[in-house]
Design a protein around this motif. Sequence first.
Motif, PDB file in Angstrom:
ATOM      1  N   PHE A 242       0.841  -1.179   0.000  1.00 50.42           N
ATOM      2  CA  PHE A 242       0.000   0.000   0.000  1.00 50.42           C
ATOM      3  C   PHE A 242       0.887   1.243   0.000  1.00 50.42           C
ATOM      4  O   PHE A 242       1.633   1.482   0.954  1.00 50.42           O
ATOM      5  CB  PHE A 242      -0.921  -0.002   1.227  1.00 50.42           C
ATOM      6  CG  PHE A 242      -1.888  -1.155   1.253  1.00 50.42           C
ATOM      7  CD1 PHE A 242      -3.091  -1.068   0.586  1.00 50.42           C
ATOM      8  CD2 PHE A 242      -1.564  -2.329   1.938  1.00 50.42           C
ATOM      9  CE1 PHE A 242      -3.978  -2.136   0.604  1.00 50.42           C
ATOM     10  CE2 PHE A 242      -2.437  -3.386   1.957  1.00 50.42           C
ATOM     11  CZ  PHE A 242      -3.652  -3.299   1.287  1.00 50.42           C
ATOM     12  N   LEU A 243       0.829   2.040  -1.102  1.00 44.99           N
ATOM     13  CA  LEU A 243       1.620   3.266  -1.195  1.00 44.99           C
ATOM     14  C   LEU A 243       1.129   4.336  -0.221  1.00 44.99           C
ATOM     15  O   LEU A 243       1.884   5.248   0.121  1.00 44.99           O
ATOM     16  CB  LEU A 243       1.566   3.834  -2.626  1.00 44.99           C
ATOM     17  CG  LEU A 243       2.134   2.941  -3.728  1.00 44.99           C
ATOM     18  CD1 LEU A 243       2.002   3.636  -5.078  1.00 44.99           C
ATOM     19  CD2 LEU A 243       3.588   2.604  -3.460  1.00 44.99           C
TER      20      LEU A 243
ATOM     21  N   GLU B  48       2.547   8.215   2.270  1.00 42.18           N
ATOM     22  CA  GLU B  48       1.895   9.190   1.394  1.00 42.18           C
ATOM     23  C   GLU B  48       2.731  10.437   1.184  1.00 42.18           C
ATOM     24  O   GLU B  48       2.801  10.980   0.074  1.00 42.18           O
ATOM     25  CB  GLU B  48       0.541   9.563   2.004  1.00 42.18           C
ATOM     26  CG  GLU B  48      -0.258  10.554   1.166  1.00 42.18           C
ATOM     27  CD  GLU B  48      -1.587  10.892   1.808  1.00 42.18           C
ATOM     28  OE1 GLU B  48      -2.280  11.766   1.270  1.00 42.18           O
ATOM     29  OE2 GLU B  48      -1.909  10.277   2.855  1.00 42.18           O
ATOM     30  N   ALA B  49       3.401  10.919   2.218  1.00 38.72           N
ATOM     31  CA  ALA B  49       4.164  12.167   2.108  1.00 38.72           C
ATOM     32  C   ALA B  49       5.308  12.035   1.107  1.00 38.72           C
ATOM     33  O   ALA B  49       5.580  12.948   0.317  1.00 38.72           O
ATOM     34  CB  ALA B  49       4.707  12.570   3.481  1.00 38.72           C
TER      35      ALA B  49
ATOM     36  N   ARG C  68       7.432  13.339  -4.399  1.00 37.01           N
ATOM     37  CA  ARG C  68       7.982  12.943  -5.702  1.00 37.01           C
ATOM     38  C   ARG C  68       7.089  13.426  -6.846  1.00 37.01           C
ATOM     39  O   ARG C  68       7.579  13.860  -7.888  1.00 37.01           O
ATOM     40  CB  ARG C  68       8.110  11.420  -5.751  1.00 37.01           C
ATOM     41  CG  ARG C  68       9.066  10.844  -4.717  1.00 37.01           C
ATOM     42  CD  ARG C  68      10.488  11.290  -4.969  1.00 37.01           C
ATOM     43  NE  ARG C  68      11.396  10.883  -3.915  1.00 37.01           N
ATOM     44  CZ  ARG C  68      12.010   9.685  -3.867  1.00 37.01           C
ATOM     45  NH1 ARG C  68      11.762   8.798  -4.824  1.00 37.01           N
ATOM     46  NH2 ARG C  68      12.829   9.400  -2.888  1.00 37.01           N
ATOM     47  N   ARG C  69       5.786  13.362  -6.657  1.00 34.93           N
ATOM     48  CA  ARG C  69       4.877  13.831  -7.701  1.00 34.93           C
ATOM     49  C   ARG C  69       5.000  15.343  -7.890  1.00 34.93           C
ATOM     50  O   ARG C  69       4.969  15.841  -9.027  1.00 34.93           O
ATOM     51  CB  ARG C  69       3.437  13.461  -7.331  1.00 34.93           C
ATOM     52  CG  ARG C  69       2.434  13.810  -8.419  1.00 34.93           C
ATOM     53  CD  ARG C  69       1.067  13.269  -8.066  1.00 34.93           C
ATOM     54  NE  ARG C  69       0.557  13.831  -6.818  1.00 34.93           N
ATOM     55  CZ  ARG C  69      -0.555  13.427  -6.226  1.00 34.93           C
ATOM     56  NH1 ARG C  69      -1.272  12.448  -6.746  1.00 34.93           N
ATOM     57  NH2 ARG C  69      -0.956  13.978  -5.089  1.00 34.93           N
ATOM     58  N   GLU C  70       5.173  16.092  -6.795  1.00 38.18           N
ATOM     59  CA  GLU C  70       5.349  17.539  -6.913  1.00 38.18           C
ATOM     60  C   GLU C  70       6.644  17.888  -7.631  1.00 38.18           C
ATOM     61  O   GLU C  70       6.722  18.885  -8.354  1.00 38.18           O
ATOM     62  CB  GLU C  70       5.319  18.179  -5.517  1.00 38.18           C
ATOM     63  CG  GLU C  70       3.957  18.139  -4.850  1.00 38.18           C
ATOM     64  CD  GLU C  70       2.914  18.891  -5.658  1.00 38.18           C
ATOM     65  OE1 GLU C  70       3.272  19.902  -6.278  1.00 38.18           O
ATOM     66  OE2 GLU C  70       1.746  18.454  -5.660  1.00 38.18           O
ATOM     67  N   ARG C  71       7.678  17.054  -7.427  1.00 37.65           N
ATOM     68  CA  ARG C  71       8.925  17.299  -8.143  1.00 37.65           C
ATOM     69  C   ARG C  71       8.747  17.140  -9.652  1.00 37.65           C
ATOM     70  O   ARG C  71       9.303  17.899 -10.439  1.00 37.65           O
ATOM     71  CB  ARG C  71      10.012  16.341  -7.653  1.00 37.65           C
ATOM     72  CG  ARG C  71      10.563  16.659  -6.276  1.00 37.65           C
ATOM     73  CD  ARG C  71      11.692  15.712  -5.924  1.00 37.65           C
ATOM     74  NE  ARG C  71      12.225  15.974  -4.589  1.00 37.65           N
ATOM     75  CZ  ARG C  71      13.229  15.296  -4.049  1.00 37.65           C
ATOM     76  NH1 ARG C  71      13.784  14.296  -4.733  1.00 37.65           N
ATOM     77  NH2 ARG C  71      13.661  15.595  -2.845  1.00 37.65           N
TER      78      ARG C  71
END
Length: 533
Positions: free
Chosen positions: A49-50, A54-55, A60-63
């Motif tokens: 479960f990712l 979560e943080a 990584r997605r914001e990067r």
Amino acid sequence: MQDRCSQDSRRAGPALAGDGQLEPGPSRRGRAELSLLRFLSAELTRGYFLEHNEAKYTERRERVYTCMRIPRELEKLMFFGIFLCLDAFLYVFTLLPLRVFLALFRLLTLPCYGLRERRLLQPAQVCDILKGVILVICYFMMHYVDYSMMYHLIRGQSVIKLYIIYNMLEVADRLFSSFGQDILDALYWTATEPKERKRAHIGVIPHFFMAVLYVFLHAILIMVQATTLNVAFNSHNKSLLTIMMSNNFVEIKGSVFKKFEKNNLFQMSNSDIKERFTNYVLLLIVCLRNMEQFSWNPDHLWVLFPDVCMVVASEIAVDIVKHAFITKFNDITADVYSEYRASLAFDLVSSRQKNAYTDYSDSVARRMGFIPLPLAVLLIRVVTSSIKVQGILSYACVILFYFGLISLKILNSIVLLGKSCQYVKEAKMEEKLCNPPPTSTPGKPSSTSQSKCKSSQGLSTEENLSASVSSQPVHQKETVPPLLVTSSSDQFLTTPDGDEKDITQENSELKHRSSKKDLLEIDRFTICGNRID
């Protein structure tokens, strides 16, 4: 004895089942469960479960989103900065000759008005005359430099030598830009310093000769750069042009893997703006020289067009990749480029204030390391040698072209000033415009500035900005000798070693300040050409 026998019987192994067969023990049962099929099924059906981290994955997605936003935000900053450089560059050709003419006219007609003022000329008029005289002298000195001989001398060198020469020229250009504005500022201040002061300089004439020598040498250096680029364009196998373009990608290696703060990234962004605008002017010079050699045949322009696009595209690609990875490795958001743009806009708006202490073109030169005088001298030299003006119709075309340049300059200035006011309002920097540079003691604002700010609080921001921009600077009488304007970055560089504790305390306080305040106070007067990446 009975207890020992029962323990021995337990250790003896598997017991007999009801039908007389042996019952397997726990060790054999575990070995039977560890089969290959069971291992493969566990590997194929294993889950995770990712959301448990979560943080981390959100960061990584914001990067990734930041890297996707970098090209757009960076090019918006570059677009605004290039037009700032263009405005300062057009000023030399359009408004500077008119301002010099008005200053000379005032000087000649001064006896008609009487000597009621202490100053023969205003400080800005003295600086305009000095700039015009330097421009004219360096232009006539450039006639003694043979461009054709320089071209054939460079063309006779090997490819590796030319590659080394081009790299040395880039470093020398940054060194000249960093020291050249200091020479020009020293000349302007020496020529306009109040006469009642104690003499603490070597005189106006030595400073003037130093400025003329600097502008002449820098113009020759840019001419060698343009000649090397011209040789690369005219080479048959295009190997030199390829090597020069690959040199831009070497810049990524030297910049990406270094630690950058926001102020350092601001310096590098300004340096990239200046470098890109200078390359555009160099490409214009190369096209003019090639078109002259082919008798202005328009078909040859389409031959040069792919190479020009290749150079421009490589420059843009390198800047995007470099800034994308620098922001990624140093955890800098893409919103920082809007802060940089607001800081540049603040410089433009503050140069139009009543308490302005510098010309706009000099402000751009200090911020970006872009000095328009050497580049203007070279461009005038190339244009006058490439285009022959003969006949009344040719002179009429020249006059129309000059009026077209003036129209372009005025239109560009109006648009830039409007956009700058918009960026300053969006960044909420209007209150900074009320604070003039310190004149008595650093860190203590004058009472007159405070009263002006209080009186202007009742006005709206739009009225305040429009009134301050359209008004003329007023000379303020001083009872205390004014000191040079210093920023906290200058104080950091000139602080003795004994005050290292104070420096660390100031740095810790600066980290808690907002980024807008850092850009305006820390890095406001730094010359970005000082930093060689």
